[in-house]
Design a protein around this motif. Structure first.
Motif, mmCIF file in Angstrom:
data_model
loop_
_atom_site.group_PDB
_atom_site.id
_atom_site.type_symbol
_atom_site.label_atom_id
_atom_site.label_comp_id
_atom_site.label_asym_id
_atom_site.label_seq_id
_atom_site.Cartn_x
_atom_site.Cartn_y
_atom_site.Cartn_z
ATOM 1 N N PRO A 1 0.806 -1.232 0.000
ATOM 2 C CA PRO A 1 0.000 0.000 0.000
ATOM 3 C C PRO A 1 0.829 1.268 0.000
ATOM 4 N N GLU A 2 1.980 1.291 0.730
ATOM 5 C CA GLU A 2 2.734 2.537 0.794
ATOM 6 C C GLU A 2 3.273 2.958 -0.575
ATOM 7 N N PHE A 3 3.632 1.966 -1.424
ATOM 8 C CA PHE A 3 4.106 2.315 -2.759
ATOM 9 C C PHE A 3 2.947 2.759 -3.660
ATOM 10 N N THR A 4 1.792 2.148 -3.470
ATOM 11 C CA THR A 4 0.619 2.603 -4.203
ATOM 12 C C THR A 4 0.279 4.041 -3.847
ATOM 13 N N ASN A 5 0.428 4.370 -2.566
ATOM 14 C CA ASN A 5 0.137 5.740 -2.132
ATOM 15 C C ASN A 5 1.107 6.737 -2.742
ATOM 16 N N HIS A 6 2.401 6.349 -2.854
ATOM 17 C CA HIS A 6 3.377 7.233 -3.494
ATOM 18 C C HIS A 6 2.971 7.537 -4.940
ATOM 19 N N VAL A 7 2.579 6.493 -5.651
ATOM 20 C CA VAL A 7 2.186 6.677 -7.056
ATOM 21 C C VAL A 7 0.925 7.533 -7.143
ATOM 22 N N GLU A 8 0.007 7.343 -6.208
ATOM 23 C CA GLU A 8 -1.223 8.143 -6.222
ATOM 24 C C GLU A 8 -0.904 9.629 -6.044
ATOM 25 N N VAL A 9 0.057 9.948 -5.156
ATOM 26 C CA VAL A 9 0.432 11.346 -4.946
ATOM 27 C C VAL A 9 0.977 11.952 -6.237
ATOM 28 N N LEU A 10 1.880 11.225 -6.891
ATOM 29 C CA LEU A 10 2.445 11.730 -8.148
ATOM 30 C C LEU A 10 1.360 11.905 -9.215
ATOM 31 N N PHE A 11 0.442 10.960 -9.274
ATOM 32 C CA PHE A 11 -0.635 11.038 -10.265
ATOM 33 C C PHE A 11 -1.524 12.258 -10.015
ATOM 34 N N GLU A 12 -1.913 12.475 -8.770
ATOM 35 C CA GLU A 12 -2.812 13.586 -8.457
ATOM 36 C C GLU A 12 -2.132 14.933 -8.701
ATOM 37 N N LEU A 13 -0.845 15.028 -8.394
ATOM 38 C CA LEU A 13 -0.133 16.277 -8.672
ATOM 39 C C LEU A 13 -0.047 16.535 -10.176
ATOM 40 N N LEU A 14 0.182 15.470 -10.947
ATOM 41 C CA LEU A 14 0.214 15.613 -12.408
ATOM 42 C C LEU A 14 -1.161 15.975 -12.957
ATOM 43 N N ARG A 15 -2.176 15.387 -12.398
ATOM 44 C CA ARG A 15 -3.516 15.670 -12.882
ATOM 45 C C ARG A 15 -3.901 17.125 -12.583
#
Length: 759
Positions: free
Chosen positions: A733-747
């Protein structure tokens, strides 16, 4: 690649490990149980020990970590894949040796139950060291491979009495794997040492295990004393009728449930220690168990290697007093060596000089055993009560025991106090009385026992002399006996109330007792060495404090919420800096704290502190990590709601906004980042003094975490069907959360990918 692998997988509906590779029944039972080979239907070209019609494991193209990644439920593409495994299972040692030398790659194979060829060799007591060595050299990682019960080959070697030379090879041929295997526990929590003692491994095996890792002897005392190596070596036998009858001539009939006075009078029926020792040597079984205990304790305290025992003296009485052991073991040590009760430990068992009473006070023993040990030692050497140890704190036995034990009456503290009550008024080298030491250990050792627990303890007979309504709390009893101690400050200016505010999570009866004894403590600051803090500051900065404790401190001293400490921080600042949940009581007592910056060069607000809090990142507990993230979400959202302008602030030193700091500290998207971005959308394009946008900060932190994970030791590998499923599982989960942060900032702002970084 994962999708490609998944499309090729066909998991067999058969999961039974009781079908062998030849289609016949098999058993992974004790040594000597050999499966019957049925070669009918074997693939052409397979050797006589390599035929296969059952479920096979086929190696994948990638074996970077040495593990066998296999397709399950399909015949193997290579008919010889299990040839070494099957030869070992059939005890065909000549074939195993030849194949390990000519085709070592086949040693990687593990059956459906997770057994490798090395497991079978150890389980079947392979008598040839050259075969064991060849298996290890062909596939060294097999020493740490776990079968379905979580057992390594070393577990089986110790369980089924493999030759000493085989065990030596498992430990010494590849020392790193050997050290790891000694401390590895199976699914029942048992180490190889447990099996070696439980099943009487060949002479020298226990010594080999102890030379590699003797710490497991004492480590077991804090896990399960009933299945520890000492329990196997002594307790099991001592509690049998034979053991009790054999021990009776050495020990008095006094039991551990008698009074403290009766316990103190426990003696042996023999006339002198010398005569008792001679009598002991005539009792074969008793002497055998006594020598086992000696061997284990000498190893545990570093006397198992000759060079480590130089200029040191091993005292069995000191060792048994310092651990949780069977009462008869301590009584026998006392009967044989009463002179050791007055002998000081000079860097022998411990690193500093102390008496055996200090060691008993620091032990994990509780209840009847603790009271018997302490009463017996005081009777033989009462002077130890007033002797400080040689540590930096110069602690008396009372100082030590109030930190280590749980209950005042039941665990021997009352016995020490009544024998030397002056100790409660004597400070250690740091100026701390026994009350300071007990207050500072309440939260750490969970000594706050409810009144119901105390009632049960009295009624259950743990201490027949404790009334049903008598409070067993150490702090409460010390305050009752010496209330003036609550007004004494130590060398750092901390009162007992400061100490308990630092360690407690909520307002307990111990806190109330200390406050009632000295109410002025709520308005007393510590010294500048401790940042001149009030009790509210101390609790706000403490990692364990929660809202009930903070609320009570605000109720008792509401002005404290508006007073900064010597670092210029208000209680709300400290609360945010440590990542706690938002406290309405602290905020309402001084609402302006939400906008005031700390009075120092950094000049951060509460929101910046909460965003930069990284305590959750450093916490190894998944549960506490989730609690910390939840608290961070609550407090960041609340701070943004109450003071959205703070999201626009840029700190002086780094040029970062709160969004930068939240990315740097590992906050998740729904634990503050979303709220910060809503409050200040342009922050996503604001570079800090290094030219980094929040997106860059989050990406760099992700890389850092991945690098740290790669540097850690790999987790245990279970060689069975679950291995493959684990590798096809979704990322953590912690790595999924990292990717989610990057995705939301890009979006939010896709153009940040074109922004450069200035280094």
């Amino acid at each position: 690649n994962s999708l490609s692998m998944l499309s090729q997988m066909s998991f067999s509906s058969s999961t039974s490990s009781d079908i062998n590779l030849f289609g016949g029944a098999t058993s992974n039972g004790p040594a000597g149980t050999i499966p019957t080979a049925a070669t009918a239907g074997a693939p052409s070209g397979a050797s006589s020990v390599a035929g296969s019609t059952g479920a096979m494991l086929t190696p994948s193209a990638s074996q970077e970590d040495g593990d066998t990644v296999a397709s399950i439920g399909e015949p193997a593409s290579d008919p010889n894949i299990s040839v070494i495994h099957d030869a070992a299972r059939l005890t065909n040692w000549d074939t195993v040796l030849e194949l390990c030398n000519t085709q070592p790659q086949y040693a990687h194979y593990a059956g459906p139950d997770g057994w490798t060829a090395l497991h079978h060799a150890c389980n079947r007591r392979c008598p040839r060291p050259d075969v064991v060595e060849a298996l290890i050299r062909a596939y060294p990682d097999a020493m740490l491979d776990l079968e379905e019960k979580g057992m390594t080959p070393l577990h089986y070697a110790c369980r089924f009495k493999a030759p000493r030379e085989a065990v030596r090879l498992l430990l010494e041929l590849y020392p790193r794997q050997g050290r790891a295997a000694v401390s590895r526990r199976d699914k029942k929590g048992r180490t190889p040492l447990f099996y070696a003692i439980r099943y009487d491994a060949p002479d020298g095996v226990v010594e080999l295990l102890l030379q590699v890792d003797p710490s497991v002897v004492l480590e077991e005392q804090t896990r399960d004393a009933n299945t520890s190596p000492l329990a196997l070596a002594w307790t099991v036998w001592a509690e049998k009728m034979e053991g009790r009858n054999t021990l009776r001539p050495f020990l008095s009939p006094t039991t551990s449930s008698t009074t403290a006075e009766g316990e103190a009078e426990a003696t042996t029926t023999a006339s002198s220690p010398e005569e008792r020792l001679e009598l002991l040597k005539t009792k074969d079984k008793l002497y055998k168990h006594w020598k086992k205990v000696h061997k284990l304790l000498r190893a545990a305290y570093g006397f198992h290697k000759p060079e480590q025992g130089q200029n040191r003296e091993f005292r069995i009485l000191h060792a048994t007093a310092n651990i949780q052991c069977h009462v008869s073991l301590f009584q026998l040590a006392l009967a044989l060596h009463p002179e050791q009760a007055s002998q000081h430990d000079f860097n022998d068992l411990t690193t500093e000089e102390c008496t055996v009473l200090h060691l008993a006070a620091a032990s994990c023993a509780t209840g009847d055993l603790a009271r018997l040990v302490i009463a017996s030692l005081i009777r033989l050497y009462p002077a130890a009560l007033s002797v400080p140890d040689a540590t930096d704190t110069k602690s008396l036995p009372l100082h030590i025991i109030v930190e280590k034990k749980h209950r005042f009456q039941d665990d021997g503290i009352e016995i020490i106090y009544e024998a030397y009550p002056q100790a409660a008024s004597i400070a250690d080298a740091d100026g701390r009385l026994a009350l300071h030491r007990a207050a500072g250990a309440v939260g750490v050792s969970s000594k706050s026992w409810s009144v119901e627990n105390n009632n049960n303890n009295g009624q259950n007979g743990n201490n027949p002399h404790q009334g049903p309504m008598q409070d067993s709390s150490i702090v409460v009893n010390l305050v009752r006996l010496h209330p003036e101690a609550a007004s004494v400050a130590d060398n750092s200016g901390r009162l007992p109330l400061h100490w308990i505010a630092q360690t407690c999570s909520t307002w307990t009866r111990e806190c109330q007792a200390i406050y009632d004894a000295h109410p002025a403590a709520i308005r007393t600051r510590t010294s500048r060495q401790q940042h001149a803090r009030l009790a509210l500051h101390v609790a706000a900065a403490a990692p364990n404090a929660r809202n009930p404790l903070l609320s009570k401190l605000v109720e008792l001293n509401p002005r404290a919420a508006s007073q900064p400490d010597a670092t210029g921080k208000l209680p709300l600042h400290l609360l945010c800096e440590t990542g706690k949940e938002f406290s309405e009581e602290v905020y309402e007592a001084f609402p302006n704290a939400i906008r005031e910056a700390e009075d120092n060069d950094r000049a951060w607000t509460a929101l910046q502190m909460a965003a930069a809090c990284s305590s959750a990142e450093d916490d190894s507990s998944q549960r506490k990590h989730q609690q910390q993230q939840s608290s961070s979400q609550c407090i960041i959202d609340k701070l943004v709601e109450l003071n959205p302008e703070a999201a626009l602030l840029v700190d002086r030193q780094h040029g970062r906004t709160a969004l930068h700091w939240a990315c740097a500290s590992g906050k998740e998207w729904d634990t503050g980042l979303e709220a910060l971005l809503r409050a200040h959308p342009d922050a996503v394009l604001h570079p800090d003094k290094r030219g980094c946008l929040p997106f860059h900060v989050a990406a760099l932190r992700y890389c850092k975490v991945q690098k740290e994970e790669e540097g850690k030791d790999p987790p245990p590998v279970f060689k069975n069907r679950s291995t493959l499923r684990a590798r096809l599982a979704p990322p953590r989960p912690e790595f999924t959360n990292h990717v989610e942060v990057l995705f939301e900032l890009l979006r939010a702002r896709p153009d940040i990918l074109g922004a450069g970084m200035i280094w």
